[in-house]
Design a protein around this motif. Structure first.
Motif, PDB file in Angstrom:
ATOM      1  N   GLY A   8       0.831  -1.209   0.000  1.00 33.33           N
ATOM      2  CA  GLY A   8       0.000   0.000   0.000  1.00 33.33           C
ATOM      3  C   GLY A   8       0.862   1.253   0.000  1.00 33.33           C
ATOM      4  N   ALA A   9       2.057   1.148  -0.628  1.00 34.50           N
ATOM      5  CA  ALA A   9       3.054   2.219  -0.513  1.00 34.50           C
ATOM      6  C   ALA A   9       2.602   3.529  -1.146  1.00 34.50           C
ATOM      7  N   GLY A  11      -0.530   4.476  -0.900  1.00 34.30           N
ATOM      8  CA  GLY A  11      -1.795   4.812  -0.244  1.00 34.30           C
ATOM      9  C   GLY A  11      -1.626   5.765   0.923  1.00 34.30           C
ATOM     10  N   ARG A  33       2.111  -1.781  -7.402  1.00 33.90           N
ATOM     11  CA  ARG A  33       1.565  -2.461  -8.586  1.00 33.90           C
ATOM     12  C   ARG A  33       2.230  -1.946  -9.850  1.00 33.90           C
ATOM     13  N   PHE A  60       4.634  -5.586  -7.110  1.00 32.40           N
ATOM     14  CA  PHE A  60       3.923  -6.484  -6.198  1.00 32.40           C
ATOM     15  C   PHE A  60       2.432  -6.301  -6.407  1.00 32.40           C
ATOM     16  N   ASN A  61       1.751  -7.449  -6.587  1.00 32.38           N
ATOM     17  CA  ASN A  61       0.302  -7.397  -6.719  1.00 32.38           C
ATOM     18  C   ASN A  61      -0.274  -8.568  -5.922  1.00 32.38           C
ATOM     19  N   THR A  63      -2.905 -10.011  -6.154  1.00 29.65           N
ATOM     20  CA  THR A  63      -3.635 -10.988  -6.966  1.00 29.65           C
ATOM     21  C   THR A  63      -2.751 -11.606  -8.058  1.00 29.65           C
ATOM     22  N   VAL A  81      -0.883  -3.671   4.242  1.00 32.77           N
ATOM     23  CA  VAL A  81      -2.128  -2.910   4.045  1.00 32.77           C
ATOM     24  C   VAL A  81      -3.035  -3.759   3.167  1.00 32.77           C
ATOM     25  N   ARG A  82      -4.263  -3.959   3.625  1.00 36.94           N
ATOM     26  CA  ARG A  82      -5.228  -4.655   2.749  1.00 36.94           C
ATOM     27  C   ARG A  82      -5.842  -3.618   1.828  1.00 36.94           C
ATOM     28  N   PRO A  83      -5.637  -3.738   0.496  1.00 40.91           N
ATOM     29  CA  PRO A  83      -6.294  -2.788  -0.394  1.00 40.91           C
ATOM     30  C   PRO A  83      -7.808  -2.862  -0.197  1.00 40.91           C
ATOM     31  N   PRO A  84      -8.476  -1.705  -0.102  1.00 43.36           N
ATOM     32  CA  PRO A  84      -9.911  -1.725   0.199  1.00 43.36           C
ATOM     33  C   PRO A  84     -10.737  -2.501  -0.826  1.00 43.36           C
ATOM     34  N   ASN A  85     -10.206  -2.631  -2.048  1.00 43.74           N
ATOM     35  CA  ASN A  85     -10.971  -3.326  -3.086  1.00 43.74           C
ATOM     36  C   ASN A  85     -10.823  -4.851  -3.010  1.00 43.74           C
ATOM     37  N   ILE A 113      -8.416  -2.531  11.596  1.00 51.64           N
ATOM     38  CA  ILE A 113      -9.465  -1.518  11.768  1.00 51.64           C
ATOM     39  C   ILE A 113     -10.100  -1.656  13.154  1.00 51.64           C
ATOM     40  N   HIS A 124     -10.498  -7.553   7.748  1.00 54.42           N
ATOM     41  CA  HIS A 124      -9.342  -7.326   8.638  1.00 54.42           C
ATOM     42  C   HIS A 124      -9.284  -8.380   9.741  1.00 54.42           C
ATOM     43  N   SER A 144      -8.877   3.732  13.982  1.00 56.77           N
ATOM     44  CA  SER A 144     -10.175   4.396  13.837  1.00 56.77           C
ATOM     45  C   SER A 144     -10.256   5.055  12.452  1.00 56.77           C
ATOM     46  N   PHE A 146      -9.980   7.479   9.421  1.00 58.03           N
ATOM     47  CA  PHE A 146      -8.877   8.382   9.064  1.00 58.03           C
ATOM     48  C   PHE A 146      -9.380   9.814   8.844  1.00 58.03           C
TER      49      PHE A 146
HETATM   50  N1  LIG Z   1     -10.195   4.898   5.607  1.00 53.16           N
HETATM   51  C1  LIG Z   1     -10.354   4.676   6.890  1.00 53.16           C
HETATM   52  O1  LIG Z   1     -10.899   5.491   7.631  1.00 53.16           O
HETATM   53  C2  LIG Z   1      -9.805   3.393   7.477  1.00 53.16           C
HETATM   54  C3  LIG Z   1      -9.806   3.200   8.863  1.00 53.16           C
HETATM   55  C4  LIG Z   1      -9.248   2.033   9.404  1.00 53.16           C
HETATM   56  C5  LIG Z   1      -8.697   1.076   8.548  1.00 53.16           C
HETATM   57  N2  LIG Z   1      -8.733   1.285   7.194  1.00 53.16           N
HETATM   58  C6  LIG Z   1      -8.157   0.260   6.318  1.00 53.16           C
HETATM   59  O2  LIG Z   1      -6.918   0.746   5.828  1.00 53.16           O
HETATM   60  C7  LIG Z   1      -6.625   0.069   4.601  1.00 53.16           C
HETATM   61  C8  LIG Z   1      -6.155   1.094   3.571  1.00 53.16           C
HETATM   62  O3  LIG Z   1      -7.279   1.864   3.172  1.00 53.16           O
HETATM   63  P1  LIG Z   1      -7.117   3.233   2.390  1.00 53.16           P
HETATM   64  O4  LIG Z   1      -8.478   3.672   2.052  1.00 53.16           O
HETATM   65  O5  LIG Z   1      -6.225   4.141   3.174  1.00 53.16           O
HETATM   66  O6  LIG Z   1      -6.415   2.780   1.044  1.00 53.16           O
HETATM   67  P2  LIG Z   1      -5.002   3.192   0.491  1.00 53.16           P
HETATM   68  O7  LIG Z   1      -3.947   2.507   1.309  1.00 53.16           O
HETATM   69  O8  LIG Z   1      -4.909   4.678   0.384  1.00 53.16           O
HETATM   70  O9  LIG Z   1      -5.028   2.623  -0.998  1.00 53.16           O
HETATM   71  C9  LIG Z   1      -4.882   1.277  -1.320  1.00 53.16           C
HETATM   72  C10 LIG Z   1      -3.428   0.866  -1.607  1.00 53.16           C
HETATM   73  O10 LIG Z   1      -3.417  -0.485  -2.004  1.00 53.16           O
HETATM   74  C11 LIG Z   1      -2.742  -0.602  -3.250  1.00 53.16           C
HETATM   75  N3  LIG Z   1      -3.350  -1.690  -4.009  1.00 53.16           N
HETATM   76  C12 LIG Z   1      -4.595  -1.738  -4.546  1.00 53.16           C
HETATM   77  N4  LIG Z   1      -4.809  -2.933  -5.132  1.00 53.16           N
HETATM   78  C13 LIG Z   1      -3.653  -3.643  -4.977  1.00 53.16           C
HETATM   79  C14 LIG Z   1      -3.248  -4.940  -5.367  1.00 53.16           C
HETATM   80  N5  LIG Z   1      -4.045  -5.758  -6.068  1.00 53.16           N
HETATM   81  N6  LIG Z   1      -1.993  -5.353  -5.048  1.00 53.16           N
HETATM   82  C15 LIG Z   1      -1.133  -4.528  -4.369  1.00 53.16           C
HETATM   83  N7  LIG Z   1      -1.477  -3.280  -3.957  1.00 53.16           N
HETATM   84  C16 LIG Z   1      -2.722  -2.848  -4.265  1.00 53.16           C
HETATM   85  C17 LIG Z   1      -2.894   0.731  -3.930  1.00 53.16           C
HETATM   86  O11 LIG Z   1      -1.840   0.859  -4.847  1.00 53.16           O
HETATM   87  P3  LIG Z   1      -1.993   1.426  -6.359  1.00 53.16           P
HETATM   88  O12 LIG Z   1      -1.200   2.693  -6.375  1.00 53.16           O
HETATM   89  O13 LIG Z   1      -1.381   0.376  -7.172  1.00 53.16           O
HETATM   90  O14 LIG Z   1      -3.457   1.613  -6.620  1.00 53.16           O
HETATM   91  C18 LIG Z   1      -2.787   1.669  -2.733  1.00 53.16           C
HETATM   92  O15 LIG Z   1      -1.437   1.900  -2.392  1.00 53.16           O
HETATM   93  C19 LIG Z   1      -7.887  -0.709   4.213  1.00 53.16           C
HETATM   94  O16 LIG Z   1      -7.745  -2.057   4.559  1.00 53.16           O
HETATM   95  C20 LIG Z   1      -8.952  -0.039   5.058  1.00 53.16           C
HETATM   96  O17 LIG Z   1     -10.042  -0.890   5.320  1.00 53.16           O
HETATM   97  C21 LIG Z   1      -9.257   2.418   6.644  1.00 53.16           C
END
Ligand SMILES: NC(=O)c1ccc[n+]([C@@H]2O[C@H](COP(=O)([O-])OP(=O)(O)OC[C@H]3O[C@@H](n4cnc5c(N)ncnc54)[C@H](OP(=O)(O)O)[C@@H]3O)[C@@H](O)[C@H]2O)c1
Length: 293
Positions: A8-9, A11, A33, A60-61, A63, A81-85, A113, A124, A144, A146
């Motif tokens: 998630g570098a 992200g 990716r 790194f991917n 999938t 980091v689990r990508p949200p998708n 989370i 998670h 919590s 973000f």
């Molecule tokens: N948002 C909140 O308030 C919150 C709170 C608590 C926990 N969380 C959790 O935090 C995590 C991160 O969420 P975020 O919204 O902040 O997302 P994020 O980290 O900003 O974005 C997702 C990251 O995952 C990468 N990615 C996507 N698909 C991928 C794949 N197939 N293989 C490798 N890398 C991949 C993306 O890279 P690319 O540049 O390649 O797209 C990006 O770096 C999630 O698990 C979320 O549930 C979020």
């Protein structure tokens, strides 16, 4: 010297983790990716900007298992980091964890989370269980909501219409700044003694969205209103804006949690780990103000 792989570098949290690790005595490897777009993203980092384009990047991917062997080679610690998708943990996350185990990774610091320990349906929660089942020493950072969602997901409505449109009622949320999560992550990666631990990371206060809107109004010097929609009106508005239904469903889940007061828990973990209070929403809005002007 430790080699740390950061997923998630590009992200929200991953970028900050990379930025902080660059000042530590370790080898940082960004798992991305697309190495070319990653360089672009990292060089326009919102609060720092990376002048150093020589960050070690590895394809790194989650999938694509063909990317795992090179990415994990020689890695001591993994920031996960689990990508949200990616919601199917068994199919989309577990294979990478198995590869990490095979490569001899000694610790996983996982961005989890708030509530993952109580809600086994959350991906998670499944990831935490799977890491434990594999027996990789781990640190779970149960974060919590973000603050940075306000300069990403909600940026346009705040900037162009001066409103925050959410179905969160009068519920309070213990917003956390991703810079604090990253600081905790780096501490738990670099210091001994954080394996087999879970930390619940919140800000130091729980605010309603009315209070958040007031802070925006004061800092930006223009009125920002919280439009407190019913769930049904929220779904309708988001559909009208063309957002996909699965994304809307996730948002409804998150804001219903806030509405019910389930996101209002405040813990001392960030302050204890960083030996300073967590960043406030006011500080965050001041630091990111260029996003909404
Ligand atoms: N948002 C909140 O308030 C919150 C709170 C608590 C926990 N969380 C959790 O935090 C995590 C991160 O969420 P975020 O919204 O902040 O997302 P994020 O980290 O900003 O974005 C997702 C990251 O995952 C990468 N990615 C996507 N698909 C991928 C794949 N197939 N293989 C490798 N890398 C991949 C993306 O890279 P690319 O540049 O390649 O797209 C990006 O770096 C999630 O698990 C979320 O549930 C979020």
């Amino acid at each position: 010297m430790l080699t740390i792989l950061v997923t998630g570098a590009t992200g929200n949290v991953g970028q900050e983790v990379i930025r902080l690790l660059l000042n530590q005595n370790c080898q940082v490897r960004a798992a991305v990716r697309n190495p070319d777009t990653a360089t672009e993203i990292l060089s326009v980092h919102p609060t720092a900007g990376f002048s150093d384009h020589s960050i070690d990047r590895v394809p790194f991917n989650f999938t694509n298992p063909a990317t795992f062997a090179t990415a994990f080679q020689g890695v001591d610690k993994l920031f996960l980091v689990r990508p949200p998708n990616l919601a199917n943990v068994r199919k989309q996350i577990a294979p990478a964890l198995e590869a990490a185990k095979r490569a001899g990774v000694k610790q996983v610091v996982f961005l989890s989370i708030l509530g993952a320990d109580r809600n086994p349906i959350l991906p998670h929660s499944k990831i935490e269980s799977y890491i434990n089942r594999l027996g990789i020493p781990a640190t779970f950072l149960r974060a919590s909501f973000f603050m940075q969602n306000l300069n990403t997901t909600h940026k346009e409505e705040i900037k162009t219409r001066g409103e925050l449109v959410l179905p969160a009622g009068h519920g309070r949320t213990s917003f956390i700044d991703v810079r604090d999560i990253a600081a905790v992550a780096v501490r738990t990666l670099m210091e001994d003694g954080h394996s087999h631990k879970a930390y619940t990371l919140t800000g130091g206060e729980a605010l309603t969205y009315y209070e958040v809107a007031d802070i925006f109004t004061a800092v930006l010097g223009k009125p920002i209103h919280y439009t407190n929609l019913s769930v049904w009106n929220f779904i309708k508005q988001m559909r009208d804006r063309g957002l996909p239904m699965d994304f809307i469903t996730v948002m409804v889940g998150i804001y219903t949690t806030a509405r019910l007061g389930l996101a209002s828990h405040v813990t001392p973990d960030v302050e204890q780990l960083l030996a300073r209070p967590p960043l406030t929403v006011r500080q965050y809005v001041e630091d990111y103000r260029q996003f909404w002007l």
